[in-house]
Design an enzyme around this catalytic site. Structure first.
Site, PDB file in Angstrom:
ATOM      1  N   HIS A 146       0.828  -1.224   0.000  1.00 44.03           N
ATOM      2  CA  HIS A 146       0.000   0.000   0.000  1.00 44.03           C
ATOM      3  C   HIS A 146       0.857   1.268   0.000  1.00 44.03           C
ATOM      4  O   HIS A 146       0.408   2.322   0.429  1.00 44.03           O
ATOM      5  CB  HIS A 146      -0.947   0.039   1.208  1.00 44.03           C
ATOM      6  CG  HIS A 146      -1.706  -1.227   1.432  1.00 44.03           C
ATOM      7  ND1 HIS A 146      -2.937  -1.476   0.871  1.00 44.03           N
ATOM      8  CD2 HIS A 146      -1.381  -2.362   2.130  1.00 44.03           C
ATOM      9  CE1 HIS A 146      -3.357  -2.685   1.234  1.00 44.03           C
ATOM     10  NE2 HIS A 146      -2.429  -3.238   1.975  1.00 44.03           N
ATOM     11  N   SER A 176      14.608  21.740 -17.197  1.00 44.67           N
ATOM     12  CA  SER A 176      13.371  22.485 -17.424  1.00 44.67           C
ATOM     13  C   SER A 176      13.691  23.801 -18.112  1.00 44.67           C
ATOM     14  O   SER A 176      14.750  24.389 -17.887  1.00 44.67           O
ATOM     15  CB  SER A 176      12.686  22.739 -16.082  1.00 44.67           C
ATOM     16  OG  SER A 176      11.859  23.882 -16.159  1.00 44.67           O
ATOM     17  N   LYS A 218      15.840  22.172 -12.000  1.00 39.81           N
ATOM     18  CA  LYS A 218      15.249  20.852 -12.255  1.00 39.81           C
ATOM     19  C   LYS A 218      16.166  19.852 -12.959  1.00 39.81           C
ATOM     20  O   LYS A 218      16.931  20.200 -13.857  1.00 39.81           O
ATOM     21  CB  LYS A 218      13.973  21.006 -13.097  1.00 39.81           C
ATOM     22  CG  LYS A 218      12.794  21.631 -12.392  1.00 39.81           C
ATOM     23  CD  LYS A 218      12.338  20.887 -11.151  1.00 39.81           C
ATOM     24  CE  LYS A 218      11.544  19.649 -11.431  1.00 39.81           C
ATOM     25  NZ  LYS A 218      10.274  19.882 -12.083  1.00 39.81           N
ATOM     26  N   GLU A 270       9.899   8.274 -17.363  1.00 42.44           N
ATOM     27  CA  GLU A 270       8.503   8.666 -17.609  1.00 42.44           C
ATOM     28  C   GLU A 270       8.030   8.193 -18.982  1.00 42.44           C
ATOM     29  O   GLU A 270       6.884   7.764 -19.150  1.00 42.44           O
ATOM     30  CB  GLU A 270       8.363  10.193 -17.488  1.00 42.44           C
ATOM     31  CG  GLU A 270       8.455  10.663 -16.035  1.00 42.44           C
ATOM     32  CD  GLU A 270       8.676  12.159 -15.895  1.00 42.44           C
ATOM     33  OE1 GLU A 270       8.224  12.930 -16.773  1.00 42.44           O
ATOM     34  OE2 GLU A 270       9.321  12.570 -14.916  1.00 42.44           O
TER      35      GLU A 270
END
Ligand code: ARG
Length: 462
Positions: A161, A282, A288, A295
């Site tokens: 979980h 970024s 960043k 991804e």
């Protein structure tokens, strides 16, 4: 008989040329030219078989084979002109064969149909693609083995979980992914086996009266055997769907791994570092460093699932045998291979670029009372039932929570209040290192087990 209005192989029956739009929708050459090697190999095997069976003369067979080899070279050197009006790879090649060797080219199509050709070529392609993907899966497994070996003893929290559950070895966690990719490898091997039945010689759908030798062509092309039913031979696309399913499964595993990497690399978790070569920046936020590779691994699995669904839906309403609907089978399969092949390579590079943040992993492994099960097990070993021990362990967690301490920070005098069976050796039971190494059951996370598994895997994936 009226004059032929089109130069198509099937044009003699037509009173007019196909409309421009029909030609456009009917043409598959842009997609199926990918099959040229398989188509030429299939034609050569068929032609040699026709000569061996004395269905065509051997000098004609030689001319055909030479012509086909010439076409192969033309395509390889990009000199071949593919044309839409010749529809697909099969007719583009046949047309060119007529130009090169003349009317003898017409003997090649005895006892076969484009329906046979397309699925024979496609099967050979799927077998080849599965073999290539298996090579990439192996490389990924090797990279995971290397990472696990390098960090054999690193402890991290295992989750259920997404809540800290029990301490485990980082290497054991990586080995869990190896198991998934091993199954994918096995499944692609099964795809190869299941696809290895040769439909060539189905002769459109009914078989043929010519004394063809389908076992010979099967052997020539590397199939295990000919298909047993000529109607099924040309109607079956199960192998393509199975390829898409196994690709989907493998993508799902890649996507889950990618998701872990993204989560662990997030600033709030920070359990791993990723080498800059697998990160992007970024355009507005100068600080960043984003895990775009991971991804996209996750993101691209969507297209692969879509492709599986697409072919299932294309096939679901088709009576036997061939329909032009089936021409839509190749694009999703070709695209899936391209994506998955790249994804597997990226995943390998990503794995190679990971290093665990050992201190943070260890801190989290201790956080969330992760040795509460070990405490319960300790009480069981002293004579309690597990249900009783579970309650007592929950009480200990409540005490620790109240005092804002983790379980291994509680003093013996505090702990022994829980039950009179508790002895000083309890301190050891609450340590994460001890927890991990006590999990000696087969497949458990103890270092002893992990070392054994790594040894086995290294032998298997040399
Ligand atoms: N290009 C076609 C395909 O990919 C070849 C089969 C043509 N067969 C036919 N009966 N029209 O499916």
């Amino acid at each position: 008989m009226g004059k032929t209005k089109t130069n198509k192989v099937w044009g003699t029956r037509m009173k007019s040329k196909p409309s421009e739009l029909l030609t456009k929708i009917n043409a598959s050459i842009d997609v199926d030219k990918e099959l040229y090697q398989q188509d030429i190999n299939g034609s050569i095997a068929h032609c040699k078989m026709l000569a061996k069976q004395k269905i065509i003369k051997s000098d004609i067979s030689k001319k055909i084979v030479n012509g086909l080899e010439k076409i192969r070279k033309e395509i390889q050197s990009k000199k071949f002109k593919f044309s839409q009006s010749n529809e697909d790879i099969h007719l583009n090649i046949e047309k060119r064969l007529f130009e090169i060797i003349g009317p003898n080219a017409g003997f090649l199509h005895i006892a076969r149909s484009r329906n046979d050709q397309v699925t024979t070529d496609f099967k050979l392609w799927v077998i080849d693609a599965s073999q290539n993907l298996n090579i990439e899966i192996k490389k990924l497994i090797k990279a995971l083995i290397k990472l696990a070996e390098k960090n054999k003893n690193v402890i991290m929290p295992g989750f259920t979980h997404l809540k800290n559950a029990q301490p485990v070895l980082f290497s054991h966690y990586l080995l869990a992914y190896i198991e998934m990719f091993k199954r994918d490898h096995k499944k692609f091997t099964n795809v190869i086996k299941n696809t290895s039945e040769n439909p060539l010689g189905s002769a459109a759908l009914a078989g043929t009266g010519f004394a063809i030798d389908r076992f010979y062509t099967s052997k020539q092309l590397g199939f295990l055997k000919p298909t047993d039913n000529s109607i099924d031979g040309v109607s079956d696309r199960d192998y393509a769907i199975e390829f898409l399913f196994v690709s989907s499964l493998c993508s799902m595993h890649l996507s889950r791994l990618a998701e872990e990497i993204i989560l662990w690399n997030s600033d709030i978790v920070n359990m791993i570092n990723i080498n800059d070569k697998m990160l992007t920046g970024s355009s507005i936020m100068p600080q960043k460093k984003n895990p775009d590779g991971a991804e996209l691994l996750r993101g691209k699995s969507g297209a692969i699932y879509g492709n599986l669904n697409s072919l299932l839906v294309t096939m679901k309403g088709l009576p036997l045998s061939y329909f032009k609907d089936m021409q839509e089978d190749k694009k999703p399969v070709f695209e899936t291979f391209k994506i998955l092949n790249l994804n597997l390579k990226i995943a390998k590079e990503l794995v190679e670029s990971i290093s665990p943040n050992k201190a943070i992993m260890k801190k989290f492994a201790n956080y969330g009372y992760t040795t509460a099960t070990d405490f319960a097990d300790y009480l069981v070993k002293k004579g309690l039932s597990f249900r009783e021990a579970h309650k007592k362990s929950a009480k200990l967690v409540n005490i620790a929570e109240k005092k804002n301490l983790s379980l291994n920070e509680l003093s013996f005098s505090e702990i022994k209040k829980i039950d009179k069976l508790i002895k000083p050796d309890v301190i050891k039971a609450l340590k994460i290192e001890n927890s991990v190494n006590s999990k000696t059951s087969y497949g458990g996370t103890s270092i002893k087990n992990v070392v054994k598994m790594l040894k086995k895997l290294k032998k298997e994936f040399k």
